[in-house]
Scaffold this motif. Structure first.
Motif, PDB file in Angstrom:
ATOM      1  N   PRO A  62       1.696   7.612  14.077  1.00 26.89           N
ATOM      2  CA  PRO A  62       3.177   7.772  13.756  1.00 26.89           C
ATOM      3  C   PRO A  62       4.234   7.877  14.755  1.00 26.89           C
ATOM      4  CG  PRO A  62       1.686   9.620  13.012  1.00 26.89           C
ATOM      5  CD  PRO A  62       0.751   8.553  13.378  1.00 26.89           C
ATOM      6  N   GLN A  96       7.610   9.203   5.640  1.00 27.13           N
ATOM      7  CA  GLN A  96       7.771  10.484   6.350  1.00 27.13           C
ATOM      8  C   GLN A  96       7.975  10.696   7.693  1.00 27.13           C
ATOM      9  OE1 GLN A  96       4.840  13.407   5.244  1.00 27.13           O
ATOM     10  NE2 GLN A  96       4.797  12.755   3.072  1.00 27.13           N
ATOM     11  N   THR A  97       7.421   9.635   8.401  1.00 31.89           N
ATOM     12  CA  THR A  97       7.499   9.537   9.836  1.00 31.89           C
ATOM     13  C   THR A  97       9.062   9.359  10.139  1.00 31.89           C
ATOM     14  OG1 THR A  97       5.238   8.510  10.053  1.00 31.89           O
ATOM     15  CG2 THR A  97       6.811   8.380  11.928  1.00 31.89           C
ATOM     16  N   PRO A  99      -2.426   6.296   6.133  1.00 33.99           N
ATOM     17  CA  PRO A  99      -2.048   7.692   5.558  1.00 33.99           C
ATOM     18  C   PRO A  99      -2.886   8.581   6.239  1.00 33.99           C
ATOM     19  CG  PRO A  99      -2.765   6.258   3.858  1.00 33.99           C
ATOM     20  CD  PRO A  99      -2.554   5.536   5.077  1.00 33.99           C
ATOM     21  N   GLY A 151       0.181   4.515   0.611  1.00 36.37           N
ATOM     22  CA  GLY A 151      -0.129   5.248   1.589  1.00 36.37           C
ATOM     23  C   GLY A 151       0.611   4.836   2.912  1.00 36.37           C
ATOM     24  N   VAL A 152       0.444   3.789   2.819  1.00 39.94           N
ATOM     25  CA  VAL A 152       1.262   2.985   4.027  1.00 39.94           C
ATOM     26  C   VAL A 152       2.843   3.404   4.001  1.00 39.94           C
ATOM     27  CG1 VAL A 152       2.010   0.888   5.539  1.00 39.94           C
ATOM     28  CG2 VAL A 152      -0.391   1.196   4.591  1.00 39.94           C
ATOM     29  N   ASP A 171       0.787  -1.368  -0.078  1.00 33.48           N
ATOM     30  CA  ASP A 171      -0.089   0.004   0.153  1.00 33.48           C
ATOM     31  C   ASP A 171       0.968   1.319  -0.044  1.00 33.48           C
ATOM     32  OD1 ASP A 171      -3.059   0.759   1.085  1.00 33.48           O
ATOM     33  OD2 ASP A 171      -1.649   2.057   1.240  1.00 33.48           O
ATOM     34  N   LEU A 208      -0.314  10.760   8.016  1.00 33.39           N
ATOM     35  CA  LEU A 208       0.128  11.815   7.343  1.00 33.39           C
ATOM     36  C   LEU A 208      -0.721  13.030   7.963  1.00 33.39           C
ATOM     37  CD1 LEU A 208       0.641  10.512   3.535  1.00 33.39           C
ATOM     38  CD2 LEU A 208       2.267  10.767   5.673  1.00 33.39           C
ATOM     39  N   GLU A 213       4.269   5.536   2.164  1.00 31.60           N
ATOM     40  CA  GLU A 213       4.546   7.151   2.324  1.00 31.60           C
ATOM     41  C   GLU A 213       4.512   7.628   3.724  1.00 31.60           C
ATOM     42  OE1 GLU A 213       5.779   8.614  -0.024  1.00 31.60           O
ATOM     43  OE2 GLU A 213       5.693  10.617   1.040  1.00 31.60           O
ATOM     44  N   THR A 214       3.403   6.991   4.609  1.00 32.37           N
ATOM     45  CA  THR A 214       3.308   7.598   5.827  1.00 32.37           C
ATOM     46  C   THR A 214       4.634   7.301   6.751  1.00 32.37           C
ATOM     47  OG1 THR A 214       1.014   7.285   5.669  1.00 32.37           O
ATOM     48  CG2 THR A 214       1.751   7.437   7.901  1.00 32.37           C
TER      49      THR A 214
END
Lengths: 123, 586
Positions: free
Chosen positions: A110, A20-21, B366, A13-14, A11, B370, A16-17
């Motif tokens: 996060p 970034q974290t 996210p 989104g996962v 995924d 995010l 990317e999160t």
């Protein structure tokens, strides 16, 4: 010394999160979209810690964990689970037997996740 | 020979219509004579014959003249014959056999001619008889009488057993009327002949001596007629009981005629008296047989009826029993169907939950992660920060919903521990107090109860869900939630199984019956869209059932709601040992 973390999840989104974290806290993050690619990245990048999803296409998370452990028995691994069938006790039990350090259930906070990564690497 | 019970039962059941429906008729006119009847008939015939032989030497012995003999003897004869005739007409009406009509007419003829004969007898009612005529009148009436009756019997024998085939229902009264009319006409005609036509008839009587009936061949002729009737009966196949007794009658009749009119030839001699005794005997056989039959039939009818009643009662009881069983089965089936439907819903939900949870949880990573990261990079008082805060809250609600769906659908066996339920309830209430509005009182009445055996996390969920539900029912108003924990007294049928009862009572809005019935259905909610998932109570219900317990609900609109949760107490030593053994094995 910059710590390198490998993140394997299908995924975006996962990925990317987590990226970034961890970026924010000064980690170098390498990502892969499935177990097979993750294993290749694992061999190329030689990460200090691996984070992998359990249920994925192409190569199952558990298989990926098994391969990585075989090659580097000391590698700390955090497994993340979408909380469905991967959250079942037998799956998690297998993951633990494979030497997974922590199991995180999605969706996660996060800050807590970052603390967990920190903790794993400090040991 | 006893007829089969069923045919009697049929007759009893169908009453007078039996014949039309074609069930077998039971009558002495149709029953074949059995061995017993034949033996009895032979015994009577032999006894009569012996009497006859013994009487022969004394036939001409003059005895005392008893004029009262004739009226008393002939009254008896007339009454016997009349009753026999009536009974035979009755049998005819039942069996519709022309032969029987003829025989009944014969007996009626006998009854009437006997009366006429008695009236004409000289020196009984009047010196020369009541009817006038002459000295020959009575003798000729005797001859007509004894010549005609065998003719009826002969006709009966010739007509055979036929009957019943013709549908003569409407003809029955007409036929009987016609038969009676003909017989009366015949008797009247013969009476006329013997009185008015007296002088036309040959002389057979001189004083009390009637030896001329023999010499002129009259009495041998009527004797032969009787013999012919007897032989005709004899020749019939499958002699019925009636045929058998008619044969006996004809035998006695032959002895009668022989004694009084062939061998004997004078009034008031031994032969005359003895012959008449035979006549009376002859007249009685068929009557007695018919009366016995009637009696027997009544007895059997009563017996059949009482058997039938017993059977009807038994069947009624059986029917009621099976109806009751059917009712129970229907109720059980309805319950099973409802349970099946519920199980199917659960299955569907399980599949759905398994399918969506994975994707939803991934999607939420996210959204929550995010958003939170981005919020940190924005000034806290900025509009963007506030917006992201709202997004974060919405995402968290979505996360909770997914968790609830998963908790609901998860099928794995929960852990089972010995749990001090009283302490668990107190702790849960302490924890939840903070999230309940201050306007709501929580009244605790927690007794020390036996421990229960279950999953502490799930048991916690029970308490929390019911209390939260109660507070939502009260809403913003003032109110009280009463939570009590008691040890329920075991019912006799539960073999000493002790229960623990958790009651949660609120002073909230309550609910109507329709709502009450659906309260544990998944996704059923009375809360506005977005405020409740409709899963809370169904999850709790599932937990209670998994723990071997049950939930009861009492509620009415405006009067609040009371939930009673019964869980089996963990008190039994054997049970404990069994569970500990199971735990050790794991």
């Amino acid at each position: 010394m910059i710590r390198r973390v490998l993140v394997i999840d299908d995924d975006a989104g996962v990925r990317e999160t987590i990226k970034q974290t961890l970026d924010e806290r000064g980690y170098e993050v390498v990502t892969a979209v499935n177990g097979a690619r993750g294993l290749a990245a694992f061999r190329d990048a030689r990460p200090d810690l691996a984070v992998t999803d359990i249920v994925m296409p192409v190569m199952e998370g558990l298989q990926t964990i098994r391969e990585m452990r075989r090659e580097r028995p000391d590698l700390p691994i955090i497994a993340i689970s979408a909380g469905d069938r991967a959250a079942r006790r037998d799956f998690l039990e297998i993951a633990r037997q494979l030497g997974v350090r922590e199991i995180v259930v999605k969706p996660f906070d996060p800050d807590e996740f970052a603390a967990l990564v920190e903790n794993c690497l400090a040991r | 020979m006893a007829p089969p019970l069923s045919s009697i039962a049929d007759e009893a059941a169908m009453g007078g219509e039996a014949g039309e429906i074609g069930s077998r008729q039971v009558s002495l006119a149709t029953l074949r004579a059995g061995r017993r009847e034949r033996h009895m008939a032979w015994a009577v015939v032999i006894a009569s014959a012996l009497g006859f032989v013994a009487a022969i030497p004394f036939v001409r012995l003059p005895l005392a003249k008893i004029p009262a003999f004739i009226p008393s003897y002939e009254s008896a004869l007339a009454i016997n014959d009349l009753i026999t005739a009536v009974l035979l007409f009755g049998v005819f009406a039942r069996l519709r056999s022309w032969a029987l009509l003829v025989l009944a007419s014969g007996y009626l003829f006998d009854a009437l001619i006997v009366v006429v004969h008695a009236l004409s007898f000289p020196g009984v009612f009047a010196e020369m008889g009541l009817l006038g005529g002459g000295p020959q009148t009575t003798a000729w009436l005797y001859i007509f009488w004894h010549a005609t009756f065998p003719l009826f019997v002969l006709a009966y024998a010739m007509l055979g057993h036929g009957g019943g085939q013709q549908s003569v229902d409407r003809l029955v009264p007409m036929a009987v009327t016609a038969a009676i009319g003909s017989v009366v006409a015949l008797v009247v005609a013969q009476t006329f002949m013997a009185t008015v036509g007296h002088d036309l008839l040959p002389e057979v009587m001189r004083g009390a001596d009637y030896s001329m009936v023999v010499t002129k061949g009259v009495s041998p002729t009527i004797w032969l007629l009787s013999l012919a009737a007897l032989l005709a009966l004899w020749r019939r196949r499958n002699a019925s009981v009636l045929d058998l007794w008619l044969m006996v009658v004809m035998c006695a009749w032959l002895f009668d005629i022989a004694l009084s009119a062939v061998i004997g030839s004078s009034r008031y001699d031994l032969g005359w008296y003895a012959g008449r005794s035979y006549g009376l005997l002859a007249a009685s056989f068929v009557l007695v047989a018919l009366l016995l039959e009637t009696n027997g039939l009544h007895g059997r009818l009563a017996e059949a009826r009482s058997r039938l009643e017993i059977r009807v009662r038994e069947r009624t009881v059986d029917l009621e029993r099976s109806a009751e069983a059917l009712r129970r089965e229907i109720a059980e089936r309805r319950l099973t169907e409802a349970q099946l439907l519920q199980a199917q819903k659960m299955d569907a939900l399980d599949t759905l939950a398994g399918g969506i949870a994975h994707d939803l949880n991934n999607t939420l990573v996210p959204i929550l992660g995010l958003t939170k990261l981005t919020m940190k990079r924005l000034p806290p008082d900025s509009r963007e920060h506030t917006n992201l805060g709202t997004i974060l809250q919405a995402g968290e609600r979505a996360r909770d919903l997914v968790r609830q769906i998963l908790a609901f659908s998860r099928k794995e066996a929960p852990t089972r521990l010995r749990v001090d339920f009283a302490t668990l309830v107190r702790d849960s209430l302490k924890m939840i107090r903070a999230s309940i509005p201050a306007t709501i009182d929580i009244a605790e009445a927690i007794e020390t109860v036996p421990p229960v055996f279950g999953d502490p996390g799930q048991l916690d969920q029970i308490v929390i869900n019911f209390v939260v539900n109660a507070s939502q029912a009260i809403g913003d108003r003032m109110g009280t939630i009463s939570v009590s924990l008691t040890a329920a007294v075991p019912a006799a049928e539960e073999h000493g199984q002790a229960w623990v009862c958790l009651s949660v009572r609120d002073t909230g809005c309550g609910m109507d019956e329709a709502t009450r019935q659906r309260i544990f259905e998944p996704f059923f909610t009375t809360k506005p869209v977005g405020e409740g998932t409709g899963l809370g109570l169904s999850v709790v219900h599932g937990i209670v059932v998994q723990h071997g317990g049950r939930v009861t609900v009492e509620s009415s609109v405006g009067a609040g709601t009371r939930f009673d949760v019964y869980l089996p107490a963990f008190a039994d030593n054997e049970q404990r040992q069994g569970i500990e053994a199971a735990e050790a094995a794991q």
